[in-house]
Design a protein around this motif. Structure first.
Motif, mmCIF file in Angstrom:
data_model
loop_
_atom_site.group_PDB
_atom_site.id
_atom_site.type_symbol
_atom_site.label_atom_id
_atom_site.label_comp_id
_atom_site.label_asym_id
_atom_site.label_seq_id
_atom_site.Cartn_x
_atom_site.Cartn_y
_atom_site.Cartn_z
ATOM 1 N N ARG A 1 3.498 -7.995 -5.998
ATOM 2 C CA ARG A 1 2.693 -8.251 -7.199
ATOM 3 C C ARG A 1 1.568 -7.238 -7.316
ATOM 4 N N HIS A 2 1.139 -6.692 -6.166
ATOM 5 C CA HIS A 2 0.042 -5.731 -6.143
ATOM 6 C C HIS A 2 0.509 -4.452 -5.458
ATOM 7 N N ILE A 3 0.126 -3.318 -6.021
ATOM 8 C CA ILE A 3 0.388 -2.027 -5.390
ATOM 9 C C ILE A 3 -0.903 -1.226 -5.398
ATOM 10 N N VAL A 4 -1.261 -0.702 -4.223
ATOM 11 C CA VAL A 4 -2.377 0.232 -4.129
ATOM 12 C C VAL A 4 -1.793 1.636 -4.015
ATOM 13 N N ALA A 5 -2.075 2.469 -4.997
ATOM 14 C CA ALA A 5 -1.662 3.870 -4.956
ATOM 15 C C ALA A 5 -2.781 4.682 -4.324
ATOM 16 N N SER A 6 -2.424 5.600 -3.451
ATOM 17 C CA SER A 6 -3.452 6.389 -2.771
ATOM 18 C C SER A 6 -4.163 7.360 -3.696
ATOM 19 N N HIS A 7 -3.539 7.710 -4.812
ATOM 20 C CA HIS A 7 -4.216 8.526 -5.833
ATOM 21 C C HIS A 7 -4.264 7.677 -7.097
ATOM 22 N N GLN A 8 -5.453 7.243 -7.444
ATOM 23 C CA GLN A 8 -5.582 6.287 -8.538
ATOM 24 C C GLN A 8 -6.877 6.492 -9.309
ATOM 25 N N VAL B 1 0.892 -1.161 0.000
ATOM 26 C CA VAL B 1 0.000 0.000 0.000
ATOM 27 C C VAL B 1 0.926 1.206 0.000
ATOM 28 N N ALA B 2 0.965 1.913 -1.134
ATOM 29 C CA ALA B 2 2.107 2.768 -1.445
ATOM 30 C C ALA B 2 1.947 4.221 -1.063
ATOM 31 N N GLY B 3 0.801 4.612 -0.469
ATOM 32 C CA GLY B 3 0.645 6.035 -0.192
ATOM 33 C C GLY B 3 0.837 6.825 -1.468
ATOM 34 N N ASP B 4 1.697 7.846 -1.406
ATOM 35 C CA ASP B 4 1.956 8.684 -2.585
ATOM 36 C C ASP B 4 3.307 8.402 -3.226
ATOM 37 N N VAL B 5 3.892 7.251 -2.945
ATOM 38 C CA VAL B 5 5.160 6.901 -3.582
ATOM 39 C C VAL B 5 4.923 6.462 -5.024
ATOM 40 N N LEU B 6 3.844 5.742 -5.264
ATOM 41 C CA LEU B 6 3.421 5.349 -6.601
ATOM 42 C C LEU B 6 2.062 5.972 -6.887
ATOM 43 N N TYR B 7 1.846 6.348 -8.134
ATOM 44 C CA TYR B 7 0.555 6.863 -8.583
ATOM 45 C C TYR B 7 0.014 5.921 -9.655
ATOM 46 N N ASN B 8 -1.300 6.006 -9.908
ATOM 47 C CA ASN B 8 -1.931 5.072 -10.837
ATOM 48 C C ASN B 8 -2.950 5.819 -11.705
#
Length: 302
Positions: free
Chosen positions: A217-224, A180-187
């Motif tokens: 394998r899975h990333i949840v971006a907080s802004h997606q 769960v990536a917070g704002d490190v990754l965006y989608n």
């Protein structure tokens, strides 16, 4: 909303995405669109009976909807995790923690950032969303060793340094191959570059490398964009590509308006153009000098 559960171990996660909020204040964006914030994703990591909520939302109304969503899950909420200090990731944590009897946790580095965001409420957050945000005292504590346990499964808060904010972290759930990536990754959403000093995106790239080393394998971006999947390789590659594109576009254009339009042309399907414009304003104001905090406030409010 999206979800994934591994039945054999009784562990899973669900994602609730709050739609972009209209913003009070200045007029439309340079392309004529009204100003609105980014979509906000809230993640529920759950076992058979208990659950952990990651990055609660911004406003009372959003917290009510998220609270109803958690209630409907039938799980007992034990912890609320904030990945970093930006208010849109924790301003409703206290409200939800009181309702569910949960504890708010984050990293040691994020707690001072939380206090900074509380101090900025009057001139920034409450000016943009008047009477929408609940009281937000900083009640977060650190988890021993940056580790939580959910029904015997380890959840790790991994500190990654500077992403869209200093002192950022992600929540790694190894048994789900999940970050769960917070704002490190965006989608599928424009990235908030306003706090990257001197257009220096190298720290953010290093933060992404830290996430990639976890091999999720899975990333949840907080802004997606809620219609996109959570494939980790895709998110990592696309976030890196966006930073590369932004860096080249910043070098090629002398004004925030030119940069804004150039990025829109290259990412016509991305959500969140207001944050793209705020970032453009902040980065070009920084080139002129002045106080960084005042530049940031001006970027949001003018």
């Amino acid at each position: 909303m999206s979800s994934s559960t591994t039945a054999a171990i009784g562990l899973g996660y669900d994602v609730y995405v709050a739609d972009p909020l209209p913003m009070h204040g200045p007029g439309p964006l340079p392309d004529g669109r009204p100003r609105a914030f980014q979509p906000l994703a809230v993640t529920l990591v759950h076992g058979r009976h208990d659950a952990v909520l990651v990055d609660p939302p911004l406003t009372r109304e959003q917290a009510r909807d998220v609270g109803d969503w958690v209630e409907a899950s039938g799980k007992r909420l034990t912890h609320i995790v904030a990945t970093h200090g930006h208010g849109d990731h924790w301003f409703t944590a206290g409200l939800l923690a009181e309702h569910f009897g949960a504890q708010v946790v984050t990293t040691a580095g994020a707690i001072p950032r939380m206090h900074t965001n509380v101090h900025a409420r009057e001139v920034l957050w409450d000016a943009i969303w008047p009477d929408r945000i609940p009281p937000s005292p900083v009640t977060a504590v650190t988890a021993p060793g940056n580790r939580l346990t959910l029904e015997g499964h380890a959840l790790h808060l991994v500190e990654v340094g500077h992403a869209d904010s200093a002192d950022s972290a992600v929540l790694h759930v190894p048994d789900l191959d999940l970050v769960v990536a917070g704002d490190v990754l965006y989608n599928g959403v424009h990235m908030y570059l306003a706090e990257s000093p001197d257009d220096d995106l190298a720290p953010w790239r290093k933060a992404i490398d830290t996430v990639a080393a976890l091999r999720p394998r899975h990333i949840v971006a907080s802004h997606q964009n809620k219609h996109l999947d959570d494939d980790a390789q895709r998110l990592i590659a696309e976030t890196r590509r966006y930073l590369d594109t932004a860096e080249a576009t910043l070098a090629a254009h002398d004004t925030p308006t030119a940069y804004f339009h150039a990025m829109l042309r290259q990412y016509p399907d991305h959500l969140g153009p207001t944050v793209l414009w705020v970032g453009a304003r902040a980065l070009y104001l920084a080139r002129e000098g002045g106080d960084p905090v005042q530049n940031l406030i001006a970027a949001w409010r003018q």
